[in-house]
Write an enzyme that holds these catalytic residues in place. Structure first.
Site, short mmCIF file in Angstrom:
data_model
loop_
_atom_site.label_atom_id
_atom_site.label_comp_id
_atom_site.label_asym_id
_atom_site.label_seq_id
_atom_site.Cartn_x
_atom_site.Cartn_y
_atom_site.Cartn_z
N GLY A 1 0.82 -1.22 0.00
CA GLY A 1 0.00 0.00 0.00
C GLY A 1 0.85 1.26 0.00
N GLY A 2 1.98 1.21 -0.69
CA GLY A 2 2.86 2.37 -0.76
C GLY A 2 2.44 3.31 -1.89
CD GLN A 3 4.86 7.57 -2.90
OE1 GLN A 3 3.73 7.79 -2.47
NE2 GLN A 3 5.71 8.52 -3.22
CB ILE A 4 3.00 1.50 -7.20
CG1 ILE A 4 4.36 2.05 -7.62
CG2 ILE A 4 2.26 0.96 -8.43
CD1 ILE A 4 5.28 1.03 -8.28
N GLY A 5 0.81 1.31 -4.88
CA GLY A 5 -0.42 0.71 -4.38
C GLY A 5 -1.52 1.75 -4.18
CG ASP B 1 1.73 -1.89 3.43
OD1 ASP B 1 2.06 -1.39 2.33
OD2 ASP B 1 2.57 -2.04 4.36
NE ARG C 1 15.77 1.68 -9.92
CZ ARG C 1 16.18 2.05 -11.12
NH1 ARG C 1 17.46 2.20 -11.37
NH2 ARG C 1 15.30 2.26 -12.09
CG ASN D 1 12.25 -5.54 -2.87
OD1 ASN D 1 12.10 -5.16 -1.70
ND2 ASN D 1 12.20 -4.72 -3.90
CG HIS E 1 11.77 -3.56 -15.58
ND1 HIS E 1 11.45 -2.56 -16.47
CD2 HIS E 1 11.60 -3.02 -14.35
CE1 HIS E 1 11.10 -1.47 -15.80
NE2 HIS E 1 11.20 -1.72 -14.51
P1 A3D Z 1 6.77 2.00 -1.56
O1 A3D Z 1 6.05 3.30 -1.63
O2 A3D Z 1 7.91 1.88 -0.64
O3 A3D Z 1 5.67 0.88 -1.20
C1 A3D Z 1 6.01 -0.44 -0.93
C2 A3D Z 1 5.07 -0.93 0.14
O4 A3D Z 1 5.35 -2.31 0.38
C3 A3D Z 1 5.21 -0.21 1.50
O5 A3D Z 1 4.00 0.38 1.87
C4 A3D Z 1 5.62 -1.33 2.44
O6 A3D Z 1 5.07 -1.19 3.76
C5 A3D Z 1 5.05 -2.54 1.74
N1 A3D Z 1 5.63 -3.80 2.20
C6 A3D Z 1 6.89 -4.06 2.63
N2 A3D Z 1 7.00 -5.33 3.01
C7 A3D Z 1 5.80 -5.91 2.79
C8 A3D Z 1 5.28 -7.21 2.97
N3 A3D Z 1 6.05 -8.20 3.45
N4 A3D Z 1 3.99 -7.44 2.65
C9 A3D Z 1 3.21 -6.47 2.15
N5 A3D Z 1 3.64 -5.20 1.97
C10 A3D Z 1 4.91 -4.94 2.28
O7 A3D Z 1 7.29 1.57 -3.04
P2 A3D Z 1 6.59 1.83 -4.45
O8 A3D Z 1 5.12 1.60 -4.34
O9 A3D Z 1 7.09 3.11 -5.00
O10 A3D Z 1 7.28 0.66 -5.31
C11 A3D Z 1 6.96 -0.68 -5.03
C12 A3D Z 1 7.85 -1.62 -5.81
O11 A3D Z 1 7.63 -1.46 -7.21
C13 A3D Z 1 9.36 -1.40 -5.60
O12 A3D Z 1 10.02 -2.65 -5.49
C14 A3D Z 1 9.79 -0.69 -6.87
O13 A3D Z 1 11.14 -0.90 -7.19
C15 A3D Z 1 8.88 -1.33 -7.89
N6 A3D Z 1 8.70 -0.59 -9.14
C16 A3D Z 1 8.58 -1.33 -10.26
C17 A3D Z 1 8.41 -0.69 -11.48
C18 A3D Z 1 8.27 -1.48 -12.74
O14 A3D Z 1 7.99 -0.93 -13.77
C19 A3D Z 1 8.48 -2.92 -12.70
C20 A3D Z 1 8.37 0.71 -11.54
C21 A3D Z 1 8.51 1.42 -10.36
C22 A3D Z 1 8.66 0.76 -9.15
#
Ligand code: A3D
Length: 321
Positions: A11-15, A34, A83, A96, A176
């Protein structure tokens, strides 16, 4: 049509953006999971309170309990750290992988029939790990990368040539990471070759190639460019939009031909690895991998990318995953 249930793990940024887009498009009811207490509850309450303004009756709820994802039709996984400046996607592997293993166990135990789209990085390894731990059939486990990488490439072409991005078609294949393979030969604007239009713009094939090479480099480094500007995390609006395109293809059984991180069984000369290739995406997940002839340069770039994916998966296995 029966209303779909969509679970989002992470439930972070993308979620958060995914939740809002799914609600606004009324793709299905959302359960946002989350491990951080109250975070998914807070985000879904905030998004839900805009229902009158946005005009949706979609249910959005947050949870810290895997039991609430039971009977989900579709699951999108963004759990994991993103990252920071100076990091490669592969630097996220150890942390991860642990997270993805626990997520795969939670999904397997509670939503064994779901189709799963993974977004967490390093993408190709995380999809591989989810499939291994869950034991789900390969066509129900896929990764988002190519839709975003292709959109980035298309955007750069549109900005360069001053035409609407709606008419631009591009495809980026492979892993990727920095070795991804944009297919320049088939990049087109409503059928017209991008390279020819660049040559006409500059009246010079050498200059046109330089401009294209710069766009290719920018595409390959596009994620890092955003990380460098944001400093505290990585891209999240465009990855969410890309994942929504894939979710819609599945929910509406659209049979779209999209570049997706899919499991290969001999296609493109690759056996037993997840990598970005064109597929037909429909109601059952990856319905078919679409092969086409790569020229010598494309094949060698694709092989290089496959080798990078193999190294990454090998590193993950050496870590015990
Ligand atoms: P972020 O905003 O940090 O959200 C990640 C969420 O995951 C946080 O809310 C954490 O609390 C939660 N989390 C951590 N551990 C667990 C767990 N065990 N079970 C459930 N939730 C958990 O990150 P984001 O939303 O910006 O990015 C998420 C992922 O997507 C990262 O690994 C990025 O590298 C990846 N990402 C991929 C792309 C692609 O195009 C493939 C693009 C951008 C980011």
């Amino acid at each position: 049509m029966n209303k779909k249930k969509i679970a989002l793990i992470g439930g972070g940024q993308i979620g958060g953006v995914l939740t809002q887009l799914i609600a606004q498009r009324q793709l299905g009811d959302v359960v946002l999971f989350d491990i951080v207490e109250d975070l998914p509850q807070g985000k879904t309450l905030d998004i839900g309170e805009a229902s009158r303004i946005d005009g949706f009756d979609t249910k959005v709820s947050g949870t810290n309990d895997y039991k609430d994802i039971a009977d989900s039709d579709l699951i999108l996984i963004t759990a994991g750290i993103p990252r920071k400046p100076g990091m490669s996607r592969d630097d996220l592997l150890t942390t991860n992988s642990k997270i993805m293993k626990s997520v795969a166990e939670g999904v397997k135990a509670n939503a064994p029939d779901a189709i799963v789209i993974i977004i967490s990085n390093p993408l190709d390894a995380m999809v591989t790990l989810f499939k291994k731990v869950s034991g789900f059939p390969h066509y129900r486990v896929l990764g988002q990368a190519g839709v975003l990488d292709s959109s980035r490439f298309s955007s750069f072409i549109a900005w360069e040539l001053g035409v609407s991005v709606k008419d631009i078609n591009t495809m980026v294949l492979g892993g990727h990471g920095d070795t991804m393979v944009p297919i320049v030969r088939y990049a087109n604007i409503n059928g017209l070759p991008v390279m020819e239009l660049l040559e006409r713009k500059y009246g010079d094939a050498v200059k046109a190639k330089e401009v294209m090479d710069a766009m290719l480099q920018r595409t390959k480094k596009a994620g890092g460019e955003v990380v460098g500007l944001l400093k505290t995390g990585s891209a999240f609006y465009s990855p969410a939009s890309a994942a929504i395109t894939m979710a819609e293809a599945i929910i509406y059984d659209e049979k779209r031909l999209l570049p997706v991180c899919a499991f290969l069984q001999g296609e493109f000369g690759v056996d037993g690895y997840y990598v970005g290739v064109p597929v037909i995406l429909g109601g059952t997940g990856v319905e078919k991998v679409i092969e086409f002839e790569l020229n010598e340069d494309e094949q060698s770039a694709f092989n290089n990318s496959i080798n990078a994916v193999k190294t990454l998966v090998g590193d993950m296995e050496r870590l015990g995953f």
